[in-house]
Motif scaffolding. Structure first.
Motif, PDB file in Angstrom:
ATOM      1  N   PHE A 283      41.553  26.303  34.200  1.00 53.90           N
ATOM      2  CA  PHE A 283      40.916  27.537  33.738  1.00 53.90           C
ATOM      3  C   PHE A 283      39.394  27.464  33.697  1.00 53.90           C
ATOM      4  O   PHE A 283      38.735  28.470  33.456  1.00 53.90           O
ATOM      5  CB  PHE A 283      41.428  27.898  32.329  1.00 53.90           C
ATOM      6  CG  PHE A 283      42.884  28.248  32.291  1.00 53.90           C
ATOM      7  CD1 PHE A 283      43.319  29.507  32.656  1.00 53.90           C
ATOM      8  CD2 PHE A 283      43.831  27.301  31.904  1.00 53.90           C
ATOM      9  CE1 PHE A 283      44.665  29.834  32.619  1.00 53.90           C
ATOM     10  CE2 PHE A 283      45.180  27.615  31.872  1.00 53.90           C
ATOM     11  CZ  PHE A 283      45.602  28.881  32.234  1.00 53.90           C
ATOM     12  N   GLY A 284      38.835  26.284  33.923  1.00 53.96           N
ATOM     13  CA  GLY A 284      37.385  26.145  33.859  1.00 53.96           C
ATOM     14  C   GLY A 284      36.893  26.027  32.428  1.00 53.96           C
ATOM     15  O   GLY A 284      37.678  25.996  31.474  1.00 53.96           O
ATOM     16  N   TYR A 285      35.579  25.983  32.280  1.00 56.09           N
ATOM     17  CA  TYR A 285      34.972  25.770  30.970  1.00 56.09           C
ATOM     18  C   TYR A 285      34.422  27.045  30.347  1.00 56.09           C
ATOM     19  O   TYR A 285      33.808  27.007  29.282  1.00 56.09           O
ATOM     20  CB  TYR A 285      33.846  24.730  31.082  1.00 56.09           C
ATOM     21  CG  TYR A 285      34.354  23.368  31.493  1.00 56.09           C
ATOM     22  CD1 TYR A 285      34.723  22.428  30.541  1.00 56.09           C
ATOM     23  CD2 TYR A 285      34.477  23.026  32.839  1.00 56.09           C
ATOM     24  CE1 TYR A 285      35.198  21.177  30.911  1.00 56.09           C
ATOM     25  CE2 TYR A 285      34.957  21.780  33.223  1.00 56.09           C
ATOM     26  CZ  TYR A 285      35.313  20.859  32.258  1.00 56.09           C
ATOM     27  OH  TYR A 285      35.795  19.622  32.625  1.00 56.09           O
ATOM     28  N   GLY A 286      34.628  28.174  31.016  1.00 54.98           N
ATOM     29  CA  GLY A 286      34.181  29.447  30.462  1.00 54.98           C
ATOM     30  C   GLY A 286      32.860  29.899  31.059  1.00 54.98           C
ATOM     31  O   GLY A 286      32.046  29.088  31.515  1.00 54.98           O
ATOM     32  N   ASN A 287      32.662  31.205  31.057  1.00 56.09           N
ATOM     33  CA  ASN A 287      31.436  31.779  31.622  1.00 56.09           C
ATOM     34  C   ASN A 287      30.200  31.312  30.850  1.00 56.09           C
ATOM     35  O   ASN A 287      30.216  31.205  29.629  1.00 56.09           O
ATOM     36  CB  ASN A 287      31.510  33.306  31.572  1.00 56.09           C
ATOM     37  CG  ASN A 287      32.552  33.858  32.519  1.00 56.09           C
ATOM     38  OD1 ASN A 287      32.645  33.429  33.657  1.00 56.09           O
ATOM     39  ND2 ASN A 287      33.353  34.809  32.058  1.00 56.09           N
ATOM     40  N   GLY A 288      29.132  31.044  31.588  1.00 53.13           N
ATOM     41  CA  GLY A 288      27.872  30.638  30.970  1.00 53.13           C
ATOM     42  C   GLY A 288      27.798  29.183  30.577  1.00 53.13           C
ATOM     43  O   GLY A 288      26.833  28.760  29.931  1.00 53.13           O
ATOM     44  N   ILE A 319      33.248  25.513  38.224  1.00 49.85           N
ATOM     45  CA  ILE A 319      32.988  24.937  36.903  1.00 49.85           C
ATOM     46  C   ILE A 319      33.348  25.920  35.791  1.00 49.85           C
ATOM     47  O   ILE A 319      34.014  25.560  34.810  1.00 49.85           O
ATOM     48  CB  ILE A 319      31.507  24.525  36.777  1.00 49.85           C
ATOM     49  CG1 ILE A 319      31.180  23.376  37.724  1.00 49.85           C
ATOM     50  CG2 ILE A 319      31.175  24.140  35.327  1.00 49.85           C
ATOM     51  CD1 ILE A 319      31.840  22.064  37.382  1.00 49.85           C
ATOM     52  N   GLU A 320      32.914  27.151  35.922  1.00 51.47           N
ATOM     53  CA  GLU A 320      33.060  28.110  34.826  1.00 51.47           C
ATOM     54  C   GLU A 320      34.426  28.794  34.798  1.00 51.47           C
ATOM     55  O   GLU A 320      34.935  29.117  33.724  1.00 51.47           O
ATOM     56  CB  GLU A 320      31.960  29.169  34.907  1.00 51.47           C
ATOM     57  CG  GLU A 320      30.577  28.602  34.713  1.00 51.47           C
ATOM     58  CD  GLU A 320      29.503  29.660  34.586  1.00 51.47           C
ATOM     59  OE1 GLU A 320      28.343  29.301  34.307  1.00 51.47           O
ATOM     60  OE2 GLU A 320      29.812  30.859  34.769  1.00 51.47           O
ATOM     61  N   LYS A 321      35.033  29.026  35.959  1.00 48.50           N
ATOM     62  CA  LYS A 321      36.278  29.793  36.010  1.00 48.50           C
ATOM     63  C   LYS A 321      37.490  28.974  36.420  1.00 48.50           C
ATOM     64  O   LYS A 321      38.624  29.481  36.386  1.00 48.50           O
ATOM     65  CB  LYS A 321      36.104  30.993  36.951  1.00 48.50           C
ATOM     66  CG  LYS A 321      34.958  31.922  36.517  1.00 48.50           C
ATOM     67  CD  LYS A 321      34.784  33.091  37.447  1.00 48.50           C
ATOM     68  CE  LYS A 321      33.543  33.915  37.098  1.00 48.50           C
ATOM     69  NZ  LYS A 321      33.638  34.565  35.787  1.00 48.50           N
ATOM     70  N   GLY A 322      37.271  27.730  36.826  1.00 46.75           N
ATOM     71  CA  GLY A 322      38.376  26.847  37.136  1.00 46.75           C
ATOM     72  C   GLY A 322      39.070  27.196  38.444  1.00 46.75           C
ATOM     73  O   GLY A 322      38.652  28.078  39.193  1.00 46.75           O
TER      74      GLY A 322
END
Length: 686
Positions: A283-288, A319-322
């Motif tokens: 899922f990534g680490y989240g936006n920003g 990175i952000e969205k996986g």
């Protein structure tokens, strides 16, 4: 009855089209909408014209809707909650604008109003950018510099960085293709602006656009016209700025270009390694959260300048969205490509395809797309325009009319509540910082203890407590600071700076030597950790051991020589000070690097070795004339003031400003302040 209803809707469509044109202008000029009226009015507009039937959404509609939902869900697990919520709100807002545009572009008059209104503001913005360039050029010339390429960071059209401005100009090529009137003049202005950016990424993107245009546009008249406009604008720029134009076109001729390319390649490799070794691959680490995730791997080197931009869009998405988010975007791009291919006989479709490819090329040199709201919005609107002929087949269902506006209202209310709490906490933190500056401990504590028990405020709470301790020496504040930071560390163990705070301040202002040694060992090029360790070792009378860490810290960040600690050594321990200065005087550059030359020159200047200092400083500015401190030390006042204050701001004094004396607190804020702002969405300070 149907005819009457349609006639009544015409004024509504026209008003909403005008409103959308103003929204585009507001995003371009970055108008502050503190009350989010634009988003509220967009929901009302969507309700007024009626959204498209969900059952007949196109593949592009579905993908954009799923992307918005995915952005909302990412807020629940993101490492950087506040920036992630901001991205989710923008994603939903632009999806609403997209749905409105889908209906507007189906009406010829509304389409015309929207395109003309937005184009007026776009022309104004581009002309302002060109005008600002000539002011920038004049300032550089007046300061005695040769060439403009090294000083592009001073050129900030509409307050955008030059690379961001290049991305805006590239996406506007597609918008101009849709206007059809006066396009030759508009294309010339855009091409001229792109060439005046002297941005390698923008040049590559424009080159890609022109090649695709010549290949895909069937009309020879259109091909020749576009080629003539491009060549004319390039010749114009080349005649007046041949050196800068050639430097940009050569792509990798200067040391700065080579270093920039190497940094981007290295950042990509490190990002991939970090992602593969991480735990949130799905899922990534989240936006920003891009810079947060890579902070340990990239941004713990004091010799390198901190940057918040990803080297390219695929890396940022990964990175952000996986993997799921990345595949979602790949599916989205595939559906767009499929739609473009299906409608390849339409001239506008081919033109927009060329622009989208150019934007992708630009994004492969630096990921700006998702950071610029104007680009994001115009991209969505161009997608809506391409599908304008499909809207006539879509029948709005009365039962569905209120579904999307209702969901949007719920999101809007949630955003307003979050924004209210964010502003309230920021206001309390600001008041606490102001109070502690005035040594008003009671007021500072009262304000800071009213903030939420959330991560960024826990860090600031501990910071205020430590400042209170420095004022009245009450050990209770140290315990409170340690408790706040420990709680913050448990919430966010990946933020290495919280660990530094616990080791450097957490125990009665007596630094934890073991903890600082571990930090210094893990991140040997971070001068903050080395300096803190050297300071405590000196205080523990382990002076020989301290010397090594102090020299290393000063070598990487020479401004440490202005700290109170170094001044105190000079006043109270002259023998040790002379030994330190002797070892610093013996430092020499390890390689021919402008930044290292500048650092060694600064140290030599401080040691009193003026001749040697001038040699290194001159070498530094030969390669990087944009380095401000070497210009100052060499006595180039006008150049220094331009580089320090920009060409709009002037120093209030006719002499050089006195360099501010640093302390550990100010040094920490300089290292951490920008990161804190990017990660947590609030400033570290008032």
């Amino acid at each position: 009855m149907l005819g009457t209803k349609k006639n009544l809707l015409f004024p509504t469509y026209n008003i909403i089209a005008l409103f959308m044109g103003l929204i585009i202008a507001a995003k371009l000029f970055r108008v502050d909408d503190n009350y989010y009226l634009g988003e509220l009015l967009s929901i009302i507009a969507l309700l007024a014209i009626g959204p498209l039937s969900i059952k007949r959404w196109s593949g592009i509609d579905i993908c954009l809707g799923v992307i918005s939902v995915y952005d909302i869900v990412s807020c629940c697990y993101s490492n950087c909650t506040n920036p992630s919520i901001q991205v989710a709100f923008s994603s939903v807002s632009f999806f609403i604008f997209y749905l409105i545009a889908r209906k507007l572009f189906a009406d010829a008059k509304a389409e015309k109003i929207l395109l003309i209104t937005s184009s007026v503001f776009v022309i104004i913005g581009v002309c302002l950018g060109i005008s600002l360039f000539f002011l920038f050029q004049k300032s550089i010339k007046d300061a005695g510099f040769e060439g403009l390429y090294h000083f592009r960071f001073l050129y900030r059209p509409l307050n955008y960085y030059v690379n961001q401005w290049g991305t805006i100009l590239i996406i506007l090529l597609g918008w101009i293709c849709l206007i059809r009137k006066y396009t030759s003049v508009l294309f010339f202005l855009l091409f001229l602006s792109i060439f005046l950016c002297f941005s390698r990424g923008a040049y590559l993107a424009l080159g890609g656009f022109l090649i695709l245009w010549l290949f895909f546009i069937p009309s020879w008249k259109e091909k020749i016209r576009m080629l003539i406009i491009a060549v004319a604008s390039l010749i114009f720029v080349f005649l007046f700025y041949p050196k800068d134009c050639l430097t940009t076109l050569k792509m990798n001729s200067t040391t700065s270009q080579q270093k920039s390319s190497m940094v981007r390649i290295r950042s990509t490799q490190v990002a991939l390694d970090t992602f593969c070794a991480g735990s949130n691959q799905l899922f990534g680490y989240g936006n920003g959260s891009y810079t947060f995730v890579l902070d340990k791997a990239i941004n713990q080197d004091s010799r390198q300048m901190y940057t918040s931009f990803a080297p390219n869009l695929p890396i940022k998405l990964l990175i952000e969205k996986g993997i799921i988010g990345f595949c979602l975007y790949m599916c989205f791009f595939f559906i767009i490509a499929q739609y473009l291919w299906k409608n390849r006989d339409i001239r506008d479709t081919r033109a927009v395809f060329c622009v989208f490819c150019a934007v992708f090329i630009k994004e492969m040199t630096q990921a700006d797309f998702l950071n610029i709201q104007f680009v994001w919005l115009v991209f969505y609107l161009q997608l809506a325009y391409l599908q304008r002929n499909d809207v006539s087949r879509v029948v709005a269902v009365d039962k569905e009319k209120f579904v999307l506006p209702s969901l949007a209202i719920i999101m809007y209310i949630c955003w307003c509540m979050h924004s209210f709490l964010l502003k309230r906490n920021m206001g309390l933190c600001s008041k606490a910082f102001i109070a502690i500056e005035k040594a008003n401990v009671g007021e500072a504590v009262r304000y800071i203890e009213q903030t939420s028990q959330q991560l960024p405020y826990l860090i600031l709470r501990g910071w205020i407590y430590m400042q209170c301790y420095k004022v009245d020496k009450n050990e209770e504040y140290v315990k409170k600071a340690q408790a706040a930071w420990w709680k913050a560390h448990q919430c966010q163990p990946e933020d290495i700076h919280i660990e530094y705070l616990l080791n450097a301040y957490g125990n009665g202002c007596q630094k934890n030597i073991y903890g600082l040694k571990e930090l210094s060992k893990k991140y040997p090029y971070n001068s903050l950790y080395s300096f803190a360790l050297g300071e405590i070792l000196y205080e523990e009378n382990r002076k020989d051991e301290a010397m090594n860490f102090l020299i290393k810290a000063i070598l990487y960040t020479p401004t440490i020589l202005r700290t109170e600690f170094i001044e105190n050594i000079k006043e109270h321990d002259l023998i040790y000070f002379q030994s330190l200065r002797k070892k610093l005087s013996a430092l020499r550059p390890m390689d021919i690097d402008a930044n290292e030359m500048a650092r060694i020159g600064y140290i030599a200047y401080w040691c009193g070795n003026t001749k040697e200092a001038r040699f290194y400083l001159r070498k530094a500015i030969e390669e990087f004339p944009s380095l401000s401190t070497p210009q100052r030390l060499l006595g180039n006042k006008k150049r220094y003031q331009l580089l320090k204050y920009g060409f709009f701001q002037k120093s209030s004094t006719s002499v050089y400003p006195i360099e501010e004396r640093l302390d550990n607190d100010l040094l920490f804020i300089r290292f951490y302040g920008k990161k804190f702002q990017n990660w947590y969405g609030i400033p570290f300070g008032k």
